[in-house]
Motif scaffolding. Structure first.
Motif, PDB file in Angstrom:
ATOM      1  N   LEU A 193       0.822  -1.203   0.000  1.00 53.46           N
ATOM      2  CA  LEU A 193       0.000   0.000   0.000  1.00 53.46           C
ATOM      3  C   LEU A 193       0.859   1.257   0.000  1.00 53.46           C
ATOM      4  N   CYS A 194       1.917   1.258   0.800  1.00 55.96           N
ATOM      5  CA  CYS A 194       2.824   2.408   0.839  1.00 55.96           C
ATOM      6  C   CYS A 194       3.481   2.625  -0.523  1.00 55.96           C
ATOM      7  N   ILE A 201     -21.342   0.822 -10.545  1.00 58.90           N
ATOM      8  CA  ILE A 201     -21.227  -0.389 -11.358  1.00 58.90           C
ATOM      9  C   ILE A 201     -20.553  -1.527 -10.595  1.00 58.90           C
ATOM     10  N   ASP A 202     -19.337  -1.300 -10.132  1.00 63.51           N
ATOM     11  CA  ASP A 202     -18.580  -2.377  -9.493  1.00 63.51           C
ATOM     12  C   ASP A 202     -19.129  -2.727  -8.115  1.00 63.51           C
ATOM     13  N   PRO A 226     -10.321  -4.884  -4.301  1.00 65.29           N
ATOM     14  CA  PRO A 226      -9.019  -4.499  -4.878  1.00 65.29           C
ATOM     15  C   PRO A 226      -9.076  -3.185  -5.654  1.00 65.29           C
ATOM     16  N   LEU A 227     -10.163  -2.962  -6.393  1.00 66.80           N
ATOM     17  CA  LEU A 227     -10.279  -1.723  -7.158  1.00 66.80           C
ATOM     18  C   LEU A 227     -10.392  -0.518  -6.227  1.00 66.80           C
ATOM     19  N   GLN A 228     -11.130  -0.656  -5.141  1.00 65.48           N
ATOM     20  CA  GLN A 228     -11.227   0.431  -4.169  1.00 65.48           C
ATOM     21  C   GLN A 228      -9.858   0.768  -3.589  1.00 65.48           C
ATOM     22  N   LEU A 273      -7.626  -0.375   7.962  1.00 71.68           N
ATOM     23  CA  LEU A 273      -8.677  -1.259   8.460  1.00 71.68           C
ATOM     24  C   LEU A 273      -9.017  -2.361   7.460  1.00 71.68           C
ATOM     25  N   GLY A 274      -8.853  -2.074   6.173  1.00 74.19           N
ATOM     26  CA  GLY A 274      -9.263  -3.030   5.158  1.00 74.19           C
ATOM     27  C   GLY A 274     -10.767  -3.054   4.946  1.00 74.19           C
ATOM     28  N   GLU A 275     -11.451  -2.001   5.403  1.00 79.08           N
ATOM     29  CA  GLU A 275     -12.904  -1.909   5.265  1.00 79.08           C
ATOM     30  C   GLU A 275     -13.309  -0.440   5.193  1.00 79.08           C
ATOM     31  N   SER A 276     -14.600  -0.210   4.924  1.00 81.76           N
ATOM     32  CA  SER A 276     -15.171   1.137   4.796  1.00 81.76           C
ATOM     33  C   SER A 276     -14.676   1.879   3.565  1.00 81.76           C
ATOM     34  N   GLY A 277     -14.011   1.168   2.658  1.00 76.06           N
ATOM     35  CA  GLY A 277     -13.620   1.798   1.404  1.00 76.06           C
ATOM     36  C   GLY A 277     -14.822   2.190   0.566  1.00 76.06           C
ATOM     37  N   THR A 278     -15.949   1.504   0.785  1.00 73.48           N
ATOM     38  CA  THR A 278     -17.173   1.801   0.034  1.00 73.48           C
ATOM     39  C   THR A 278     -17.650   3.219   0.284  1.00 73.48           C
ATOM     40  N   GLU A 279     -17.801   3.585   1.555  1.00 72.05           N
ATOM     41  CA  GLU A 279     -18.289   4.927   1.861  1.00 72.05           C
ATOM     42  C   GLU A 279     -17.213   5.992   1.663  1.00 72.05           C
TER      43      GLU A 279
END
Length: 267
Positions: free
Chosen positions: A27-28, A79-80, A94-96, A141-147
């Motif tokens: 990620l870095c 879409i995704d 992965p796209l997020q 966190l690996g989460e909340s990328g949606t919002e």
């Protein structure tokens, strides 16, 4: 017995630690590559527009990022998937992750530029800082990328209009019909998306049990910053509308005076 259990658990623990370490490094690396890409683009714009100011080149980078981030975040959201209003706190796709790293590099670049040239006030610096922290939080966190992706879409959708407004002012074309259209669209989209749709997204975030409490606090902070921007926009719109109204009234008054004192031909 305790030592035997430790020997069994230790390899598994070491594997998880090594895995997360590799993920953090990846990620870095993505964020640093993004930062290097935006910095290279800025240097290229400076060389191509060496007769312009540094801010001109930075605004071109900002406009480019705005267009790209709107398209990418719209594709993810519409879409995704997953849909941010029904699945906040979902695991990152992965796209997020790629889009968040892509945007993280830009915000680091722009924040550094604003601090170095002292071109922005405290509110814009707070917006950039919250954006950086929000993206890092979602990546860690690996989460909340949606919002977070949805907030990115709402934040950037007015960016191209804002840059167009600046370029119109710099080239002397702001006080025209085009400038009025850009200002109207900017205020309308900001109010409808960042304030209207943003309120609904924040409500879904708050009532959902999935997102962490500090993610919700970050959402409240970002929405509060949007409201601070909104107050400034409304004040500017009121001043501009009042000025145009008084100009129109003055022009109508002059036309009536010319007509009544006989200088205006009626045939």
């Amino acid at each position: 017995m305790t030592q035997c259990c430790f020997l069994r658990v230790h390899p598994l623990f070491f594997w998880f630690w090594s895995f997360h370490r590799r993920m953090a490094l990846a990620l870095c690396l993505q964020a640093l590559c993004s930062l290097g890409g935006w910095l290279s683009l800025y240097i290229s714009f400076c060389r191509l527009n060496n007769h312009r100011s540094y801010e001109w080149s930075c605004r071109l980078v900002t406009f480019t990022h705005g267009v790209l981030s709107i398209g990418l975040s719209a594709y993810i959201g519409f879409i995704d998937g997953p849909w941010p209003f029904t699945h906040p706190g979902s695991p990152n796709t992965p796209l997020q992750v790629h889009v968040l790293c892509f945007t993280l590099g830009y915000f680091i670049f722009d924040l550094g530029w604003c601090i170095y040239f002292q071109s922005e006030g405290a509110l814009m610096l707070a917006h950039h800082t919250l954006s950086i922290l929000g993206i890092i939080m979602a990546l860690v966190l690996g989460e909340s990328g949606t919002e977070v992706n949805a907030v990115l879409f709402g934040s950037e959708i007015t960016n191209p209009l804002l840059q167009m407004r600046w370029f119109l002012r710099e080239t002397g074309h702001y006080h025209s019909f085009t400038g009025d259209v850009v200002d109207f669209l900017f205020a309308a989209v900001f109010t409808g998306v960042r304030i209207g749709v943003g309120a609904h997204l924040l409500f879904c975030e708050m009532v959902s049990p999935k997102p962490k409490w500090f993610v919700k606090v970050g959402g409240v902070a970002m929405y509060a910053v949007s409201w601070c921007f909104m107050v400034s926009i409304w004040r500017f719109a009121w001043r501009k509308s009042s000025k145009k109204y008084h100009t129109w009234r003055s022009r109508r008054s002059e036309e009536r005076q010319v007509k009544h004192n006989g200088h205006l031909k009626t045939h």
